[in-house]
Design a protein around this motif. Sequence first.
Motif, PDB file in Angstrom:
ATOM      1  N   GLY A 278       0.792  -1.219   0.000  1.00 15.10           N
ATOM      2  CA  GLY A 278       0.000   0.000   0.000  1.00 15.10           C
ATOM      3  C   GLY A 278       0.824   1.268   0.000  1.00 15.10           C
ATOM      4  N   ARG A 279       2.131   1.145   0.219  1.00  8.52           N
ATOM      5  CA  ARG A 279       3.006   2.321   0.220  1.00  8.52           C
ATOM      6  C   ARG A 279       4.012   2.287  -0.927  1.00  8.52           C
ATOM      7  NH1 ARG A 279       6.499   3.143   4.278  1.00  8.52           N
ATOM      8  NH2 ARG A 279       6.755   0.929   4.802  1.00  8.52           N
ATOM      9  N   PHE A 280       4.488   1.099  -1.267  1.00  7.57           N
ATOM     10  CA  PHE A 280       5.508   0.946  -2.312  1.00  7.57           C
ATOM     11  C   PHE A 280       4.885   0.308  -3.553  1.00  7.57           C
ATOM     12  CE2 PHE A 280       9.551   0.478   0.544  1.00  7.57           C
ATOM     13  CZ  PHE A 280       9.207   1.632   1.222  1.00  7.57           C
ATOM     14  N   THR A 281       5.405   0.685  -4.706  1.00  2.00           N
ATOM     15  CA  THR A 281       4.968   0.087  -5.970  1.00  2.00           C
ATOM     16  C   THR A 281       6.186  -0.237  -6.819  1.00  2.00           C
ATOM     17  OG1 THR A 281       2.908   1.376  -5.942  1.00  2.00           O
ATOM     18  CG2 THR A 281       3.561   0.379  -8.028  1.00  2.00           C
ATOM     19  N   ILE A 282       6.275  -1.496  -7.230  1.00  2.00           N
ATOM     20  CA  ILE A 282       7.354  -1.904  -8.120  1.00  2.00           C
ATOM     21  C   ILE A 282       6.817  -1.932  -9.553  1.00  2.00           C
ATOM     22  CG2 ILE A 282       6.883  -4.381  -7.810  1.00  2.00           C
ATOM     23  CD1 ILE A 282       9.943  -4.841  -7.993  1.00  2.00           C
ATOM     24  N   SER A 283       7.643  -1.513 -10.480  1.00  2.00           N
ATOM     25  CA  SER A 283       7.254  -1.510 -11.885  1.00  2.00           C
ATOM     26  C   SER A 283       8.498  -1.738 -12.738  1.00  2.00           C
ATOM     27  CB  SER A 283       6.576  -0.190 -12.267  1.00  2.00           C
ATOM     28  OG  SER A 283       7.455   0.905 -12.060  1.00  2.00           O
ATOM     29  N   ARG A 284       8.272  -2.034 -14.002  1.00  4.33           N
ATOM     30  CA  ARG A 284       9.414  -2.260 -14.887  1.00  4.33           C
ATOM     31  C   ARG A 284       9.088  -1.757 -16.285  1.00  4.33           C
ATOM     32  NH1 ARG A 284      10.885  -8.240 -14.735  1.00  4.33           N
ATOM     33  NH2 ARG A 284      12.361  -7.636 -16.396  1.00  4.33           N
ATOM     34  N   ASP A 285      10.147  -1.420 -17.004  1.00  4.48           N
ATOM     35  CA  ASP A 285      10.033  -1.021 -18.403  1.00  4.48           C
ATOM     36  C   ASP A 285      11.023  -1.883 -19.174  1.00  4.48           C
ATOM     37  OD1 ASP A 285      10.217   0.174 -20.908  1.00  4.48           O
ATOM     38  OD2 ASP A 285       9.936   2.184 -20.119  1.00  4.48           O
ATOM     39  N   ASN A 286      10.532  -2.906 -19.812  1.00  2.80           N
ATOM     40  CA  ASN A 286      11.429  -3.835 -20.503  1.00  2.80           C
ATOM     41  C   ASN A 286      12.081  -3.211 -21.734  1.00  2.80           C
ATOM     42  OD1 ASN A 286      10.962  -5.812 -18.604  1.00  2.80           O
ATOM     43  ND2 ASN A 286       9.443  -6.902 -19.839  1.00  2.80           N
ATOM     44  N   ALA A 287      11.460  -2.209 -22.302  1.00  4.03           N
ATOM     45  CA  ALA A 287      12.070  -1.523 -23.445  1.00  4.03           C
ATOM     46  C   ALA A 287      13.280  -0.700 -23.011  1.00  4.03           C
ATOM     47  CB  ALA A 287      11.045  -0.639 -24.131  1.00  4.03           C
ATOM     48  N   GLU A 288      13.242  -0.216 -21.770  1.00  8.04           N
ATOM     49  CA  GLU A 288      14.332   0.621 -21.246  1.00  8.04           C
ATOM     50  C   GLU A 288      15.265  -0.149 -20.313  1.00  8.04           C
ATOM     51  OE1 GLU A 288      15.013   3.743 -22.077  1.00  8.04           O
ATOM     52  OE2 GLU A 288      13.324   3.812 -23.486  1.00  8.04           O
ATOM     53  N   ASN A 289      14.988  -1.418 -20.089  1.00  9.27           N
ATOM     54  CA  ASN A 289      15.805  -2.234 -19.172  1.00  9.27           C
ATOM     55  C   ASN A 289      15.887  -1.635 -17.774  1.00  9.27           C
ATOM     56  OD1 ASN A 289      16.323  -3.883 -21.358  1.00  9.27           O
ATOM     57  ND2 ASN A 289      18.533  -3.996 -21.001  1.00  9.27           N
ATOM     58  N   THR A 290      14.753  -1.203 -17.269  1.00  5.84           N
ATOM     59  CA  THR A 290      14.747  -0.610 -15.939  1.00  5.84           C
ATOM     60  C   THR A 290      13.649  -1.205 -15.066  1.00  5.84           C
ATOM     61  OG1 THR A 290      13.303   1.199 -16.644  1.00  5.84           O
ATOM     62  CG2 THR A 290      15.683   1.604 -16.723  1.00  5.84           C
ATOM     63  N   VAL A 291      13.905  -1.220 -13.783  1.00 10.13           N
ATOM     64  CA  VAL A 291      12.903  -1.560 -12.781  1.00 10.13           C
ATOM     65  C   VAL A 291      12.926  -0.462 -11.738  1.00 10.13           C
ATOM     66  CG1 VAL A 291      14.505  -3.008 -11.474  1.00 10.13           C
ATOM     67  CG2 VAL A 291      12.043  -3.320 -11.204  1.00 10.13           C
ATOM     68  N   SER A 292      11.753  -0.082 -11.277  1.00  6.51           N
ATOM     69  CA  SER A 292      11.652   1.033 -10.338  1.00  6.51           C
ATOM     70  C   SER A 292      10.893   0.623  -9.092  1.00  6.51           C
ATOM     71  CB  SER A 292      10.936   2.212 -11.004  1.00  6.51           C
ATOM     72  OG  SER A 292      11.662   2.675 -12.121  1.00  6.51           O
ATOM     73  N   LEU A 293      11.139   1.359  -8.029  1.00  2.71           N
ATOM     74  CA  LEU A 293      10.409   1.168  -6.778  1.00  2.71           C
ATOM     75  C   LEU A 293       9.963   2.540  -6.297  1.00  2.71           C
ATOM     76  CD1 LEU A 293       9.546  -0.990  -4.683  1.00  2.71           C
ATOM     77  CD2 LEU A 293      11.575  -0.328  -3.370  1.00  2.71           C
ATOM     78  N   GLN A 294       8.686   2.811  -6.435  1.00  6.00           N
ATOM     79  CA  GLN A 294       8.118   4.054  -5.927  1.00  6.00           C
ATOM     80  C   GLN A 294       7.771   3.857  -4.464  1.00  6.00           C
ATOM     81  OE1 GLN A 294       7.630   7.107  -7.479  1.00  6.00           O
ATOM     82  NE2 GLN A 294       7.048   7.796  -5.428  1.00  6.00           N
TER      83      GLN A 294
END
Length: 123
Positions: free
Chosen positions: A65-81
């Motif tokens: 409920g506080r953190f969100t993981i996401s990824r962009d396979n076109a950019e080869n990145t994973v993020s943690l908001q």
Amino acid sequence: VQLQASGGGLVQAGGSLRLSCAASGRTFGLYGMGWFRQAPGKEREFVAAINWSGRSTDYVDSVKGRFTISRDNAENTVSLQMNSLKPEDTAVHYCARQYSGSSSRDSHEYDYWGQGTEVTVSS
């Protein structure tokens, strides 16, 4: 494979940070990715994971409920908001590649690790 994590810093409780992890190589989209953290004097713990397609995610209860993981396979990145940060979120945060395509909590299933980015949350 090289993983470069960034985005850490000092923030007040209740604030937000966005961590990013850039991966080298052409097969990024085949693998699951995860974030782990290690606080001073504590063992490394799982934070969040995402499968190869981004359709499956998992979080430790303390960040749901506080953190969100996401990824962009076109950019080869994973993020943690990270929102609504708490002092107990203070730790060095690491991104890692899971050796198959799933979203796993088991650190033994991760074969490549980034160098870590430090998150400090003041009260």
